[in-house]
Design a protein around this motif. Structure first.
Motif, mmCIF file in Angstrom:
data_model
loop_
_atom_site.group_PDB
_atom_site.id
_atom_site.type_symbol
_atom_site.label_atom_id
_atom_site.label_comp_id
_atom_site.label_asym_id
_atom_site.label_seq_id
_atom_site.Cartn_x
_atom_site.Cartn_y
_atom_site.Cartn_z
ATOM 1 N N GLU A 293 -16.997 -50.001 19.968
ATOM 2 C CA GLU A 293 -16.260 -49.880 21.277
ATOM 3 C C GLU A 293 -17.089 -50.579 22.399
ATOM 4 O O GLU A 293 -16.781 -50.566 23.358
ATOM 5 C CB GLU A 293 -15.943 -48.601 21.708
ATOM 6 C CG GLU A 293 -14.621 -48.042 20.821
ATOM 7 C CD GLU A 293 -13.485 -48.739 20.974
ATOM 8 O OE1 GLU A 293 -13.121 -49.056 22.235
ATOM 9 O OE2 GLU A 293 -12.929 -48.782 20.086
ATOM 10 N N ALA A 294 -18.265 -50.894 21.991
ATOM 11 C CA ALA A 294 -19.325 -51.453 23.085
ATOM 12 C C ALA A 294 -18.879 -52.440 24.096
ATOM 13 O O ALA A 294 -18.830 -52.321 25.376
ATOM 14 C CB ALA A 294 -20.577 -51.909 22.350
ATOM 15 N N ILE A 295 -18.130 -53.493 23.280
ATOM 16 C CA ILE A 295 -17.589 -54.748 24.243
ATOM 17 C C ILE A 295 -16.302 -54.327 24.969
ATOM 18 O O ILE A 295 -16.286 -54.636 26.193
ATOM 19 C CB ILE A 295 -17.169 -55.991 23.164
ATOM 20 C CG1 ILE A 295 -18.437 -56.516 22.817
ATOM 21 C CG2 ILE A 295 -16.234 -56.854 23.909
ATOM 22 C CD1 ILE A 295 -18.254 -57.630 21.667
ATOM 23 N N ASN A 296 -15.530 -53.635 24.368
ATOM 24 C CA ASN A 296 -14.374 -52.990 25.118
ATOM 25 C C ASN A 296 -14.804 -52.040 26.231
ATOM 26 O O ASN A 296 -14.146 -52.165 27.527
ATOM 27 C CB ASN A 296 -13.484 -52.045 24.148
ATOM 28 C CG ASN A 296 -12.616 -53.084 23.381
ATOM 29 O OD1 ASN A 296 -12.577 -54.236 23.341
ATOM 30 N ND2 ASN A 296 -12.335 -52.397 21.841
ATOM 31 N N ARG A 297 -15.696 -51.265 26.264
ATOM 32 C CA ARG A 297 -16.082 -50.326 27.438
ATOM 33 C C ARG A 297 -16.718 -51.320 28.141
ATOM 34 O O ARG A 297 -16.599 -50.874 29.611
ATOM 35 C CB ARG A 297 -17.332 -49.573 26.568
ATOM 36 C CG ARG A 297 -17.882 -48.415 27.589
ATOM 37 C CD ARG A 297 -18.763 -47.237 27.080
ATOM 38 N NE ARG A 297 -19.953 -47.736 26.204
ATOM 39 C CZ ARG A 297 -20.057 -47.852 24.800
ATOM 40 N NH1 ARG A 297 -19.073 -47.345 24.111
ATOM 41 N NH2 ARG A 297 -21.270 -48.517 24.354
ATOM 42 N N LEU A 298 -17.651 -52.066 28.022
ATOM 43 C CA LEU A 298 -18.268 -53.061 29.144
ATOM 44 C C LEU A 298 -17.297 -53.903 29.830
ATOM 45 O O LEU A 298 -17.072 -53.902 30.989
ATOM 46 C CB LEU A 298 -19.169 -54.095 28.520
ATOM 47 C CG LEU A 298 -20.621 -53.372 27.828
ATOM 48 C CD1 LEU A 298 -21.336 -54.376 27.000
ATOM 49 C CD2 LEU A 298 -21.405 -53.123 28.924
ATOM 50 N N GLN A 299 -16.129 -54.645 29.051
ATOM 51 C CA GLN A 299 -15.037 -54.963 29.751
ATOM 52 C C GLN A 299 -14.283 -53.972 30.659
ATOM 53 O O GLN A 299 -13.759 -54.431 31.567
ATOM 54 C CB GLN A 299 -14.372 -55.683 28.610
ATOM 55 C CG GLN A 299 -14.875 -56.940 27.979
ATOM 56 C CD GLN A 299 -14.124 -57.460 26.630
ATOM 57 O OE1 GLN A 299 -12.979 -56.557 26.082
ATOM 58 N NE2 GLN A 299 -14.252 -58.802 26.551
ATOM 59 N N HIS A 300 -14.044 -53.009 30.040
ATOM 60 C CA HIS A 300 -13.404 -52.173 30.926
ATOM 61 C C HIS A 300 -13.926 -51.631 32.195
ATOM 62 O O HIS A 300 -13.289 -51.685 33.368
ATOM 63 C CB HIS A 300 -12.810 -50.818 30.096
ATOM 64 C CG HIS A 300 -12.365 -49.681 30.876
ATOM 65 N ND1 HIS A 300 -10.860 -49.960 31.456
ATOM 66 C CD2 HIS A 300 -12.393 -48.428 31.069
ATOM 67 C CE1 HIS A 300 -10.540 -48.929 31.844
ATOM 68 N NE2 HIS A 300 -11.456 -47.981 31.849
ATOM 69 N N VAL A 301 -15.322 -51.366 31.981
ATOM 70 C CA VAL A 301 -16.055 -51.105 33.502
ATOM 71 C C VAL A 301 -16.249 -52.254 34.105
ATOM 72 O O VAL A 301 -15.804 -51.935 35.595
ATOM 73 C CB VAL A 301 -17.404 -50.676 32.951
ATOM 74 C CG1 VAL A 301 -18.387 -50.635 33.952
ATOM 75 C CG2 VAL A 301 -17.398 -49.129 32.187
ATOM 76 N N ALA A 302 -16.484 -53.383 33.712
ATOM 77 C CA ALA A 302 -16.702 -54.689 34.668
ATOM 78 C C ALA A 302 -15.410 -54.907 35.342
ATOM 79 O O ALA A 302 -15.538 -55.466 36.515
ATOM 80 C CB ALA A 302 -16.891 -55.784 33.766
ATOM 81 N N SER A 303 -14.256 -54.595 35.021
ATOM 82 C CA SER A 303 -13.060 -55.182 35.490
ATOM 83 C C SER A 303 -12.169 -53.812 36.111
ATOM 84 O O SER A 303 -11.071 -54.178 36.794
ATOM 85 C CB SER A 303 -11.909 -55.670 34.551
ATOM 86 O OG SER A 303 -11.729 -54.581 33.630
ATOM 87 N N SER A 304 -12.617 -52.749 36.108
ATOM 88 C CA SER A 304 -11.987 -51.785 36.796
ATOM 89 C C SER A 304 -12.701 -50.635 38.003
ATOM 90 O O SER A 304 -14.104 -50.783 37.762
ATOM 91 C CB SER A 304 -11.753 -50.329 35.752
ATOM 92 O OG SER A 304 -11.242 -50.859 34.549
ATOM 93 N N SER A 305 -12.203 -50.250 38.829
ATOM 94 C CA SER A 305 -12.721 -49.565 39.847
ATOM 95 C C SER A 305 -13.095 -48.252 39.569
ATOM 96 O O SER A 305 -12.397 -47.566 38.691
ATOM 97 C CB SER A 305 -11.850 -49.491 41.153
ATOM 98 O OG SER A 305 -11.325 -50.782 41.881
ATOM 99 N N PHE A 306 -14.157 -47.848 39.997
ATOM 100 C CA PHE A 306 -14.857 -46.358 39.503
ATOM 101 C C PHE A 306 -13.897 -45.309 40.226
ATOM 102 O O PHE A 306 -13.621 -45.554 41.675
ATOM 103 C CB PHE A 306 -15.958 -46.136 39.775
ATOM 104 C CG PHE A 306 -17.268 -46.904 38.905
ATOM 105 C CD1 PHE A 306 -16.685 -47.947 38.203
ATOM 106 C CD2 PHE A 306 -18.401 -46.746 39.156
ATOM 107 C CE1 PHE A 306 -17.503 -48.917 37.274
ATOM 108 C CE2 PHE A 306 -19.169 -47.479 38.136
ATOM 109 C CZ PHE A 306 -18.907 -48.551 37.553
ATOM 110 N N THR A 307 -13.422 -44.265 39.584
ATOM 111 C CA THR A 307 -12.607 -43.052 40.107
ATOM 112 C C THR A 307 -13.827 -42.510 41.071
ATOM 113 O O THR A 307 -15.089 -42.040 41.092
ATOM 114 C CB THR A 307 -12.093 -42.242 39.155
ATOM 115 O OG1 THR A 307 -11.285 -43.084 38.555
ATOM 116 C CG2 THR A 307 -11.483 -41.083 39.857
#
Length: 466
Positions: A293-307
């Motif tokens: 899940e490393a790439i998916n996790r990085l992509q998700h964080v890079a493209s999403s605002s933090f709660t």
């Protein structure tokens, strides 16, 4: 030069050599890095060779990219890079788990020679009594000589008595000096180590944080960041702790907690995108061999605002989880507790499924320098929690009000160098900052479970090899 495609589908290109130049021998019979998958524990024992492996090579390149990303982000945002000292007299964290820097141990042999001249306690006391008695004798001899000034024998006796007293006092001074040397190290009369004999003439330590000096420079340069090694003499053998690790610590003038959280979020997202852009072959290897899940996790964080989630809301969410049967190791969830890693990861991985910033913590579980909120119960502190790691960043708005800071110091029985208070006395401004453990950022990016495997030469209790 173009390379021909490989006939073997397991490799990208095929090399056809015209000549092979033998540069250095490698005895396959004794070479410890066999061509097979090695355990991380084994590779730590061969840290001088483990950079040759695919896994550690990939992690090292990702580490390099994240370091480059750190400097790129802060430089682009107008921050100044400040080198804060490694040797310090301050305990920024207040934990007391610091490595002491001293030259006293190198003088132990010399100290032992001085201690060899020390008298036994009973003989030392006898010498003190002799000095006292001789002082009385001198007083009497001087009185007798003064009463009969024409008597040269009384004058000579008084002088002899004084000479004897001076000799005894010299002996006593030497004996008491020798008695201060215990175990080759000089002590004060009250028994503490005499640091006036040390290199810095006071206790000195390896730093646990550059925040203190960072605040000093932020008050003059506005926005600064530090990026360097820090040290903690914590006797911990967990997969999350090192004795030597690297910290990124920005300090931002004219900044409140909201701005501080935004800066932390922007920085982490920038780093994630930077690694995706620069290290895709290594990330693909990581996905294949370490963490799918490393790439998916990085992509998700890079493209999403933090709660954003207040501490109080976080406690309520954890209490709901316990009520629904979630099995935390520490089930005693209550307002005022310090969140454990299991609680932090639950919020990031299960509740929000993305990084979350928890803010406004109870004042009694946070440091004295964090700004007191209007409710009098919480401080303007924040932690960035991420999947796989838990707490990645800890930060706060600093207390800029001198009277409030002094009250908090008194309340928590904390003493700091007067220079820290000078920042509030002479032109104080609202300011904030945070600290990020660099190795934890690498763990987040790679999915590596043990922090000892994301730093080239790890240091932990009992290990300082290589």
């Amino acid at each position: 030069m173009s390379l021909p495609a490989a006939a073997n589908l397991c490799q990208a290109v095929e090399l056809k050599a015209r000549q092979v130049l033998h540069l250095g021998p490698c005895d396959a019979a004794t070479y410890p890095m066999a061509k097979k998958k090695q355990s991380m524990e084994f590779l730590r024992e061969k840290a001088h060779l483990r950079a040759r492996t695919n896994t550690i090579g990939a992690v090292a390149r990702i580490r390099n990219a994240l370091a480059f990303a750190t400097h790129t982000f802060f430089q682009q945002q107008g921050f100044y890079y400040v080198h804060t000292p490694i040797i310090t007299a301050s305990d920024c964290e207040g934990a007391g788990e610091m490595f002491q820097v001293t030259t006293l141990l190198g003088k132990v042999e010399e100290g032992n020679q001085l201690a060899a001249a020390a008298l036994p306690a009973d003989e030392l006391q006898q010498l003190r009594d002799q000095v006292t008695a001789q002082g009385v004798a001198v007083k009497d001899a001087k009185a007798a000589a003064a009463a009969d000034k024409a008597n040269t024998e009384l004058a000579a006796a008084a002088k002899a008595a004084v000479d004897t007293l001076l000799s005894l006092k010299r002996q006593l001074a030497e004996a008491e000096e020798a008695a201060l040397w215990v175990g080759g190290i000089k002590r004060t009369p009250t028994g503490e180590i005499d640091h006036s004999q040390d290199f810095f003439s006071r206790p000195a330590y390896l730093t646990v944080s550059g925040q203190l000096q960072g605040e000093y420079f932020a008050s003059g340069l506005s926005n600064i960041y530090t990026f360097g090694p820090t040290f903690r003499a914590e006797n911990s053998h967990t997969s999350r702790h090192l004795a030597e690790f690297w910290m990124i610590e920005p300090e931002i003038a004219f900044c409140d907690l909201v701005d501080d959280m935004r800066c932390a979020e922007d920085y982490v997202r920038f780093c994630c995108q930077f690694v995706l852009d620069r290290c895709m072959p290594d990330l693909q290897f990581i996905v294949k061999m370490i963490d799918k899940e490393a790439i998916n996790r990085l992509q998700h964080v890079a493209s999403s605002s933090f709660t954003r989630c207040s501490y109080t809301e976080g406690i309520e969410l954890l209490q709901e989880a316990v009520a629904k049967g979630h099995d935390f190791e520490d089930k005693n969830i209550h307002w005022g507790m310090d969140l454990g890693t299991e609680h932090e990861r639950y919020l990031a991985e299960v509740v929000f499924k993305q990084p979350v910033i928890v803010y406004n913590y109870p004042k009694h579980i946070k440091a004295f320098y964090m700004r007191l909120n209007e409710d009098g119960k919480t401080v303007a502190a924040m932690d960035v929690l991420v999947p796989k790691v838990g707490e990645l960043i800890g930060g706060s708005q600093r207390e800029e009000r001198l009277d409030v800071l002094e009250a908090r110091m008194k309340e928590m029985n904390v003493a700091v160098d007067d220079a820290y208070l000078d920042l509030r006395r002479y032109g104080s401004v609202p300011h904030a900052g945070f600290g990020l453990g660099f190795e934890r950022l690498i763990m987040f990016a790679t999915g590596i479970e043990n922090i000892r495997d994301v730093i080239p030469f790890p240091r932990w209790p009992g290990n300082v090899a290589f």
